[in-house]
Design a protein around this motif. Structure first.
Motif, PDB file in Angstrom:
ATOM      1  N   VAL A 113     -45.034  25.420 -95.278  1.00 39.34           N
ATOM      2  CA  VAL A 113     -45.070  25.546 -96.744  1.00 39.34           C
ATOM      3  C   VAL A 113     -45.404  24.239 -97.456  1.00 39.34           C
ATOM      4  O   VAL A 113     -45.793  24.252 -98.630  1.00 39.34           O
ATOM      5  N   ASN A 114     -45.296  23.096 -96.776  1.00 40.65           N
ATOM      6  CA  ASN A 114     -45.532  21.817 -97.444  1.00 40.65           C
ATOM      7  C   ASN A 114     -46.964  21.305 -97.298  1.00 40.65           C
ATOM      8  O   ASN A 114     -47.266  20.193 -97.746  1.00 40.65           O
ATOM      9  N   VAL A 115     -47.859  22.084 -96.706  1.00 36.83           N
ATOM     10  CA  VAL A 115     -49.214  21.601 -96.457  1.00 36.83           C
ATOM     11  C   VAL A 115     -49.991  21.435 -97.755  1.00 36.83           C
ATOM     12  O   VAL A 115     -49.732  22.105 -98.760  1.00 36.83           O
ATOM     13  N   LYS A 116     -50.986  20.526 -97.702  1.00 39.45           N
ATOM     14  CA  LYS A 116     -51.879  20.299 -98.833  1.00 39.45           C
ATOM     15  C   LYS A 116     -53.226  20.990 -98.642  1.00 39.45           C
ATOM     16  O   LYS A 116     -53.918  21.290 -99.617  1.00 39.45           O
ATOM     17  N   TYR A 117     -53.597  21.188 -97.377  1.00 30.33           N
ATOM     18  CA  TYR A 117     -54.874  21.838 -97.049  1.00 30.33           C
ATOM     19  C   TYR A 117     -54.605  22.963 -96.066  1.00 30.33           C
ATOM     20  O   TYR A 117     -53.967  22.757 -95.030  1.00 30.33           O
ATOM     21  N   PHE A 145     -46.497  27.824-101.611  1.00 28.89           N
ATOM     22  CA  PHE A 145     -47.095  26.585-101.121  1.00 28.89           C
ATOM     23  C   PHE A 145     -47.246  25.641-102.319  1.00 28.89           C
ATOM     24  O   PHE A 145     -48.333  25.498-102.886  1.00 28.89           O
ATOM     25  N   ASN A 146     -46.171  24.988-102.679  1.00 30.23           N
ATOM     26  CA  ASN A 146     -46.175  24.179-103.895  1.00 30.23           C
ATOM     27  C   ASN A 146     -47.059  22.942-103.799  1.00 30.23           C
ATOM     28  O   ASN A 146     -47.509  22.418-104.825  1.00 30.23           O
ATOM     29  N   ASN A 147     -47.310  22.444-102.591  1.00 33.02           N
ATOM     30  CA  ASN A 147     -48.129  21.239-102.418  1.00 33.02           C
ATOM     31  C   ASN A 147     -49.591  21.555-102.116  1.00 33.02           C
ATOM     32  O   ASN A 147     -50.415  20.642-102.040  1.00 33.02           O
ATOM     33  N   LEU A 148     -49.912  22.825-101.943  1.00 34.70           N
ATOM     34  CA  LEU A 148     -51.258  23.205-101.526  1.00 34.70           C
ATOM     35  C   LEU A 148     -52.254  22.998-102.667  1.00 34.70           C
ATOM     36  O   LEU A 148     -52.113  23.579-103.742  1.00 34.70           O
ATOM     37  N   ASN A 149     -53.285  22.158-102.396  1.00 32.98           N
ATOM     38  CA  ASN A 149     -54.330  21.971-103.402  1.00 32.98           C
ATOM     39  C   ASN A 149     -55.723  22.345-102.900  1.00 32.98           C
ATOM     40  O   ASN A 149     -56.658  22.406-103.687  1.00 32.98           O
ATOM     41  N   GLN A 181     -56.707  42.115-100.818  1.00 30.32           N
ATOM     42  CA  GLN A 181     -55.315  41.968-101.201  1.00 30.32           C
ATOM     43  C   GLN A 181     -54.779  40.566-100.965  1.00 30.32           C
ATOM     44  O   GLN A 181     -53.930  40.067-101.713  1.00 30.32           O
ATOM     45  N   SER A 182     -55.285  39.909 -99.931  1.00 30.47           N
ATOM     46  CA  SER A 182     -54.740  38.589 -99.607  1.00 30.47           C
ATOM     47  C   SER A 182     -55.116  37.536-100.641  1.00 30.47           C
ATOM     48  O   SER A 182     -54.413  36.523-100.772  1.00 30.47           O
ATOM     49  N   LEU A 183     -56.216  37.725-101.392  1.00 32.18           N
ATOM     50  CA  LEU A 183     -56.618  36.724-102.374  1.00 32.18           C
ATOM     51  C   LEU A 183     -55.572  36.534-103.466  1.00 32.18           C
ATOM     52  O   LEU A 183     -55.098  35.402-103.673  1.00 32.18           O
ATOM     53  N   PRO A 184     -55.175  37.573-104.210  1.00 31.27           N
ATOM     54  CA  PRO A 184     -54.130  37.348-105.221  1.00 31.27           C
ATOM     55  C   PRO A 184     -52.799  36.907-104.623  1.00 31.27           C
ATOM     56  O   PRO A 184     -52.034  36.178-105.272  1.00 31.27           O
ATOM     57  N   ILE A 185     -52.526  37.327-103.379  1.00 29.98           N
ATOM     58  CA  ILE A 185     -51.280  36.903-102.735  1.00 29.98           C
ATOM     59  C   ILE A 185     -51.263  35.387-102.573  1.00 29.98           C
ATOM     60  O   ILE A 185     -50.285  34.711-102.900  1.00 29.98           O
ATOM     61  N   PHE A 186     -52.364  34.823-102.068  1.00 31.33           N
ATOM     62  CA  PHE A 186     -52.424  33.377-101.872  1.00 31.33           C
ATOM     63  C   PHE A 186     -52.511  32.624-103.194  1.00 31.33           C
ATOM     64  O   PHE A 186     -51.948  31.538-103.337  1.00 31.33           O
ATOM     65  N   LEU A 187     -53.240  33.181-104.163  1.00 32.51           N
ATOM     66  CA  LEU A 187     -53.333  32.513-105.464  1.00 32.51           C
ATOM     67  C   LEU A 187     -51.966  32.425-106.135  1.00 32.51           C
ATOM     68  O   LEU A 187     -51.596  31.394-106.701  1.00 32.51           O
ATOM     69  N   ASN A 188     -51.201  33.504-106.068  1.00 33.37           N
ATOM     70  CA  ASN A 188     -49.862  33.491-106.658  1.00 33.37           C
ATOM     71  C   ASN A 188     -48.912  32.566-105.916  1.00 33.37           C
ATOM     72  O   ASN A 188     -47.970  32.039-106.502  1.00 33.37           O
ATOM     73  N   ALA A 189     -49.178  32.367-104.620  1.00 32.81           N
ATOM     74  CA  ALA A 189     -48.296  31.518-103.810  1.00 32.81           C
ATOM     75  C   ALA A 189     -48.681  30.046-103.874  1.00 32.81           C
ATOM     76  O   ALA A 189     -47.981  29.210-103.296  1.00 32.81           O
ATOM     77  N   SER A 190     -49.783  29.721-104.583  1.00 30.65           N
ATOM     78  CA  SER A 190     -50.294  28.346-104.614  1.00 30.65           C
ATOM     79  C   SER A 190     -50.431  27.874-106.057  1.00 30.65           C
ATOM     80  O   SER A 190     -51.545  27.808-106.600  1.00 30.65           O
ATOM     81  N   PRO A 191     -49.340  27.529-106.725  1.00 27.87           N
ATOM     82  CA  PRO A 191     -49.383  27.210-108.158  1.00 27.87           C
ATOM     83  C   PRO A 191     -50.139  25.932-108.502  1.00 27.87           C
ATOM     84  O   PRO A 191     -50.519  25.736-109.658  1.00 27.87           O
ATOM     85  N   ASN A 192     -50.398  25.064-107.512  1.00 31.77           N
ATOM     86  CA  ASN A 192     -51.071  23.797-107.775  1.00 31.77           C
ATOM     87  C   ASN A 192     -52.443  23.702-107.110  1.00 31.77           C
ATOM     88  O   ASN A 192     -52.965  22.599-106.895  1.00 31.77           O
ATOM     89  N   LEU A 193     -53.036  24.849-106.830  1.00 30.23           N
ATOM     90  CA  LEU A 193     -54.312  24.886-106.131  1.00 30.23           C
ATOM     91  C   LEU A 193     -55.435  24.329-107.006  1.00 30.23           C
ATOM     92  O   LEU A 193     -55.569  24.695-108.173  1.00 30.23           O
TER      93      LEU A 193
END
Length: 500
Positions: A312-316, A338-342, A355-367
């Motif tokens: 969960v702490n990954v950036k990439y 994934f709060n650190n994922l950019n 379906q996985s696209l909105p899931i990952f977008l919602n899970a990555s607030p700092n993308l």
């Protein structure tokens, strides 16, 4: 006459032989050792140059029709090590096809290199194809306790095992690359990695474990306090079923890594059960699981979501896994944040839903950066003949048009786009760059691109890499996109045509 003689002498002048010894040693070190030895025939100047070369690369095999040839080849390696200068060996590479004829010599050759303070050791050891030999070569103990060894590359086939004497091994080893193919018992693989690698920084494990017995379970425990990069690229698929749709025997494999300084984690093929301890420094993760679907094995879905919880702490994050967007599990697992994922590279196979696209977008607030690809062929739905493995390292190398596949059935695929009820935070606040690869202009692709453009409030650039489009078609698409609403007034759209 005198001038002609001088001219002739200048033409035949041997300038290479006049080079300093250090340069000659370097030149010869680029040759295979057998060719390096032959340079002694060039002139008296070259007579002993090869004996000072720090790198040795030898190849021996078991000739099919000459029973004495392996004796001559072994004798050559013996003489090279005997007559070579007593200086240290920096790199020793041994490639042996037919280890059953060289058992007694391999141990001696490796031990000689270790006595000469070898720094890099490469061992590629095979039995002769179709050989019925049932013996097993155990690598010498001196390898594991060598204080000068920094780089070790091993290819371990079913007749070669590497078992360390105790847990305190490889005191100076920084780079370990191990290929394992059909071991006689998986516990021998576990024992190799049971050491505490005190200096190791890079670890690569690849190959194929083959068929595991009913009573076999592989617990791979890796303890490496200085490990920075870990790559796992092996599988467990039996030889008689290379296209096993159930993932082979992966459900019997457990990988536990204690690596507090791990920075990069790369997994390909093997969706084992992963446990990553103390990986607070982990910043880059690449996952590539081809053709795994929840409808075949639900435990795969459970495993990949447990893996997400570990990173969960990954950036990439780069992920190719059809199972993530599988409609059968999309609503059964909560994605961690994934709060650190950019930077996110989301690669979807043709069998996936969106379906996985909105899931990952919602899970990555700092993308901030999103690479999106949705047309990677899946073998389960008829991969294109030019892309049997669905590899996407070069987007221009393959044909994304899956309609060319004889087994392709559009009715089996789910391409509908259902926008999320709430716009993901990253689209409203931080997502600046989007790269869409393999764009074919389907309705669902247009809808996804339109949604991202409309809600991307801080977008600077959207790049669309098209597939199988002529310039005229791209112009039509450009006109359509120019009329789409944009959330960012500064957003530019770049079109990239496929290479001809």
């Amino acid at each position: 006459m005198g001038s002609n003689s001088k001219l002739f002498k200048a033409c035949i002048e041997d300038r290479i032989s006049g080079l300093p010894d250090a340069i000659l040693f370097h030149i010869i070190s680029l040759l295979e050792t057998r060719d390096a030895v032959k340079t002694c025939l060039l002139s008296h100047r070259w007579n002993n140059v090869w004996t000072y070369v720090p790198n040795l690369e030898v190849y021996v095999s078991s000739p099919k029709y000459d029973s004495d040839e392996h004796v001559r080849q072994a004798g050559f390696v013996d003489r090279v090590l005997l007559f070579r200068n007593l200086s240290n060996i920096h790199k020793f590479s041994l490639i042996c096809l037919g280890i059953e004829d060289y058992f007694d010599r391999i141990d001696a050759w490796v031990c000689t290199a270790i006595r000469r303070n070898v720094v890099e050791l490469n061992l590629d050891l095979y039995t002769t194809p179709s050989n019925s030999y049932e013996g097993c070569l155990k690598l010498p103990t001196s390898i594991f306790i060598c204080k000068t060894l920094v780089v070790l590359k091993l290819i371990l086939t079913d007749h070669v095992i590497a078992i360390p004497p105790n847990s305190s091994c490889f005191p100076s080893l920084k780079y370990l690359d191990v290929q394992v193919y059909y071991p006689v018992a998986v516990d021998t693989v576990a024992k190799l990695f049971s050491c505490c690698f005190s200096a190791l920084e890079d670890l690569i494990i690849h190959g194929n474990l083959g068929r595991l017995r009913d009573d076999e379970v592989l617990n791979l425990t890796i303890s490496a306090p200085k490990l920075k990069r870990l790559q796992i690229k092996f599988c467990a698929v039996p030889e008689d079923d290379p296209y096993a749709t159930d993932g082979g025997y992966e459900y019997k494999i457990f990988v536990n890594a204690n690596a507090p300084n791990l920075e990069k984690f790369n997994v390909e093929y093997l969706l084992a059960s992963y446990s990553l301890k103390n990986v607070k420094s982990l910043s880059t993760v690449e996952l590539k699981f081809k053709g795994l679907h929840a409808r075949e094995n639900l435990y795969f879905a459970d495993r990949i979501h447990k893996l997400f919880a570990e990173i969960v702490n990954v950036k990439y994050l780069s992920i190719l896994a059809s199972i993530v967007g599988d409609p059968d599990i999309a609503y059964q697992y909560a994605m961690p944040r994934f709060n650190n994922l950019n930077q996110l590279e989301l690669r979807l196979q043709t069998c996936c839903s969106w379906q996985s696209l909105p899931i990952f977008l919602n899970a990555s607030p700092n993308l901030e950066y999103l690479l999106l690809e949705n047309n990677i062929n899946c073998r389960a739905h008829g991969a294109h003949i030019d892309d049997p493995d669905g590899d996407i390292d070069d987007p221009d190398k393959y044909d994304y048009d899956s309609d060319n596949s004889d087994n392709y059935d559009e009715d089996d695929l789910v391409h509908e786009w259902f926008p999320p009820e709430v716009v993901p935070i990253c689209l409203l606040s931080c997502l600046k760059t989007i790269y869409i690869r393999g764009f074919r202009g389907r309705i669902d692709e247009m809808e996804v691109a339109g949604y991202l453009l409309k809600h991307g409030k801080v977008l600077n650039k959207v790049t669309i890499h098209t597939s199988n489009f002529c310039q005229e078609s791209v112009m039509e698409l450009w006109q359509i996109f120019s009329r789409l609403p944009r959330g960012s007034k500064t957003c530019e759209i770049e079109w990239i045509l496929p290479k001809l």
